[in-house]
Design a protein around this motif. Structure first.
Motif: not given
Lengths: 576, 289
Positions: B94, B90-91, B75-77, A255-256, A421-422, A289, B98, A262-263, A265, A291, A258-260, B54, B86-87, A411-413
């Motif tokens: 990273a 990670g954001m 932005f959204g997930f 999960g993290s 929205v993913a 999504a 944000l 998405y952001a 990295t 990713i 995927i989040g990283a 953004k 957890p998602i 796109a990168v936030p």
């Protein structure tokens, strides 16, 4: 005639200690002066105590596999002798602690009994020097220059002068001791070329490849045999501006990741079968999504907790087909330690380019064995980054734009004003939920088109090499860490005048169909050796290409030896 | 990327208002749903802080309230059930620049995803977690949730809920959250203020929102009767007092229960090697020679 390519196996209880480190030290010293080495190790699943063994094959010529049986057995205790004596080849050598082991008297092996512990205790007054004493004996008996071992001891104890002194003394004591032994065997190392080589495990090479590819986020949960990737990332990533997270479980790991990603990295996780099972739902999310993520699965023996420290190639179905719904994923399998680096870089390249999960299937033997590597040629491995919506008006941005190759700009936030929205839900090109039959068909097809594009760029000789005869009676198709044993079996067959060929794809999904079809057409029969019960790769080949291969399966936790595969080749030809 | 830069600068020059955070998609919620109030408070909080869309990510799991990202221009997930923390972790790790909001319900955060909650709190990851608690499963139509009261009869608990309800505020306090507050969807202005404080707080902020489900479990009357503001002189640094208050069952207290300053996970990990250098493969491989 001297034998300059041989296999040393060391066995003993981990409670005594030093089984693995004695083997590793011998290997490192040999590799530093240019010998080629190939190791294999197996640990007990117990925390302390239990039998462990280490094996190194060594030569001054290239070697590709673990080899057959062992030529020299070093038994730390009676159990080691009893367990490994049946694997000692004819004319082999048994070296044993004469204070601890009582071998049977038999004639087809050569025995050298040395009271290692007694010497260490009484003559050296340094019991902890037993392992180095054994190294000295090994050097003296089989022709490894003791200076190489001395160098290694010096670098290991460079901050502890007293220990360094005592270990060097133990080393030369062992070396001199061998002058008292009447050498009856024929094992003697040739001349080393003194070209420094790297000694790496598969996990080392995967990690180095990931760092080179630009991975700057890693999350994992400790699990054998993938834990050392987590540990290396934890120590190395902060040095290069990255972050490593020991997550609370495998769902949080992926999960993290995927989040990283998405952001913005490049991110990876590493696990083994049980953790991989837990990650499956989120793998589907990453595919839906779109990713980019890399998942390393260092396979071990399953199901359930299975045999955690033993190898198996039995997660292929899970990697290829696991998860609910139809979703594309790329599955890669490196074939050697050297290849782990290349495939790790490729995993990130394909993940970034095609914005989908990439699974790198290793296994316990490949993850933990070491090989000597001459150099890593990075020029042929491009580092790839994802495409971004550069220049597009944010109002018109379609995150999931339908394109010919299925790839749309991401796109990168924080960097791009193209917010989106993913979605885990089925969605339109903007990414907004749209649950109509037409949308689901179009978007599923869009996502799967990426696999066809990936196949076109990976269906080539570099990623699907062919070996052996041009037209053959038997064509072997293997995957993963079995490559070396297959290659040596093919060499033996060719030397005996048999017509055998082999193909070893690194990309298991999407399969290199053109290369495989061409290969299958050029051979009479197809043989698929793999370390699982169900013949998972054979099944995949049948499903994809219609070929019905002869299956050759082995389970039990040990790798194929070249001899086993060669025997199967002979068996198939006799019954033809 | 000349065009994109131009657009970004033009936006940054303007003052952002609530409408700048609306995606244009109409919420799918039922009339009277508490989540409308939470969404509105979130728009207002972002506008109050003048955050660029953004630079904000709203991460959610599954459930009625987890649909929130689609109604926002940031932005959204919208991921899978229970994994929003957890998602979001990670954001944030990273890209520490944000602003990350986690929005979800009592099912997503206290049931299927409850295993992640104490770890996010203990690590003190700098994210703001807004939990819309309606004490029922709305999307699957009225089953019991982990915050439903004992004895509550639903189609999945026809003889009444047997388990004691989870106490989200207590859970957050016990596991090291550094900002813990409770709001009520029917008091959107106060809630806006709590969300603003949560976002500004550098660490794991938890805003528990009583957000009734008008369709399946209408609790407006109950909360209108039972809510009570924290006293104006409440000591927000007193963890034991906050825990005692969270144990109270007679009243539902609103306001900031607790906050403390503790280095966030992201700030701490970047401290180990503050001068990150370029990766050089040849140099790295030396360790294997």
């Amino acid at each position: 005639m001297a034998r300059d390519d041989f296999i040393i196996r060391i066995g003993g209880d981990t409670a005594i200690g030093g089984v693995i480190s004695t083997g590793e030290n011998f290997t490192t010293a040999a590799a530093r002066i240019g010998f080629q080495t190939f190791t294999f190790r197996t640990y007990p699943a117990e925390i302390k105590g239990g039998h462990a063994w280490f094996q190194v094959r060594i030569s001054n010529k290239p070697i590709y596999s673990i080899g057959d049986g062992c030529d020299i057995l070093i038994a730390f205790d009676q159990e080691a002798y009893e367990l490994h004596r049946p694997n000692l080849n004819e004319g082999g050598v048994l070296i044993y602690d004469s204070g601890l082991v009582q071998p049977d008297t038999d004639s087809d092996i050569i025995c050298y009994g040395v009271p290692f512990q007694k010497i260490a205790r009484e003559e050296l007054e340094f019991v902890r020097g037993t392992n180095v004493l054994i190294l000295g004996v090994m050097a003296g008996l089989f022709g490894l220059p003791p200076a190489s071992l001395e160098e290694m001891v010096k670098s290991r104890y460079k901050r502890r002068a007293e220990l360094m002194e005592k270990n060097i003394q133990a080393l030369y004591h062992g070396y001199e001791y061998t002058k008292k032994i009447q050498k009856e065997d024929k094992f003697w190392l040739g001349t080393a070329d003194h070209v420094a080589r790297l000694v790496m495990t598969g996990n080392d090479a995967i990690t180095a490849g990931a760092l080179h590819a630009g991975c700057r986020y890693f999350a994992g949960y400790p699990i054998t045999p993938a834990t050392d990737i987590l540990e290396t990332m934890a120590s190395q990533l902060p040095r290069f501006g990255g972050v490593c997270l020991q997550a609370e479980d495998e769902m949080a790991s992926i999960g993290s990741v995927i989040g990283a990603s998405y952001a913005g990295t490049k991110a990876m996780t590493a696990t083994s079968g049980p953790g991989f099972s837990l990650m499956t739902e989120l793998m589907g999310l990453a595919s839906m999504a779109e990713i980019p993520i890399v998942i390393v699965n260092a396979q071990r023996s399953g199901p359930s907790t299975g045999m955690p420290t033993k190898l198996e190639q039995s997660d292929l179905f899970q990697a290829l087909y696991g998860g609910h719904g139809d979703f594309p994923r790329i599955v890669l399998a490196p074939a050697s330690v050297q290849n782990c680096f290349r495939i790790s870089v490729l995993a990130f390249g394909l993940a970034e380019k095609y914005q989908c999960p990439v699974i790198l299937l290793s296994d316990q033997s490949l993850s933990h064995r070491t090989e000597t590597i001459r150099e890593v040629d990075t020029d042929v491995f491009p580092v790839v980054d994802r495409i971004r919506p550069n220049g597009t008006n944010p109002e018109d941005y379609l995150r999931y734009q339908i394109t010919d190759n299925g790839v749309s700009p991401m796109a990168v936030p924080g960097l791009d004003p193209h917010t989106y929205v993913a979605p885990g839900l089925e969605h339109d090109e903007r990414g907004h939920p749209r649950l109509t039959p037409d949308t689901h068909e179009k978007m599923t097809a869009k996502r799967f088109r990426k696999l066809e594009a990936a196949r076109l760029e990976t269906d080539n000789a570099e990623l699907c090499p062919r070996y052996g005869a041009e037209h053959a009676d038997i064509g072997i198709i293997g995957w993963g860490a079995t490559q070396g044993s297959i290659r040596e079996a093919v060499d033996r067959a060719l030397a005996d005048g048999l017509k055998v060929a082999a193909m070893h794809p690194r990309v298991l999904n999407p399969l290199p169909e053109e290369r495989l079809k061409e290969f299958i057409a050029s051979v009479d029969r197809v043989l698929v050796p793999e370390i699982n019960y169900q013949g998972q790769f054979a099944h995949h080949l049948t499903a994809t290409l219609g070929v019905k291969p002869i299956r050759f399966n082995k389970i039990g936790g040990l790798p194929f030896t070249p001899g086993e595969i060669y025997k199967k080749i002979q068996e198939v030809l006799v019954h033809a | 990327m000349p065009d994109a830069t131009k657009v970004a600068q033009a936006t940054e020059a303007d003052v952002l208002t609530v409408k700048d955070y609306k995606s244009g998609d109409k919420p799918i919620w039922c009339p009277g749903c508490g989540d409308f109030g939470v969404l509105s408070a979130t728009y207002k909080a972002l506008a109050a802080l003048q955050l660029q869309p953004k630079d904000v990510v709203v991460a959610a799991g599954i459930g009625c309230s987890s649909r929130t990202p689609y109604f926002m221009s940031t932005f959204g997930f919208h991921g899978v059930h229970g994994r929003s923390l957890p998602i979001a972790t990670g954001m944030k790790l990273a890209n520490p620049d944000l602003t990350i909001l986690v929005m979800g319900g009592d099912g997503d955060l206290m049931s299927i995803g409850a295993g992640h909650f104490p770890h996010a709190a203990a690590r003190n990851v700098d994210i703001t977690c807004i939990m819309m608690d309606n004490q029922t499963y709305g999307l699957t139509k009225a089953q019991a949730s982990p915050t439903s009261s004992m004895g509550h009869k639903t189609k999945s608990t026809p003889y009444g809920v047997i388990a004691k309800p989870m106490a989200p505020v207590l859970f957050a306090l016990a596991n090291g959250a550094t900002f813990v507050a409770r709001g009520y969807s029917a008091k959107p202005n106060d809630l806006t203020d709590l969300i603003v404080q949560g976002i500004k707080h550098p660490g794991f902020s938890f805003v528990h929102v009583q957000s009734p489900c008008a369709e399946f479990f209408n609790t407006y009357d109950f909360y209108d009767e039972h809510i009570e503001e924290l006293p104006s002189d409440w000591d927000q640094q007193d963890l034991k007092a906050a825990i005692n208050l969270a144990l109270t069952e007679e009243k539902v207290h609103l306001g900031v229960f607790y906050q403390e300053e503790r280095q966030s996970f992201g700030a701490a990990v970047r401290q180990f090697e503050p001068e990150g250098k370029q990766f050089d493969l040849a140099e790295y491989l030396q360790r294997f020679s």
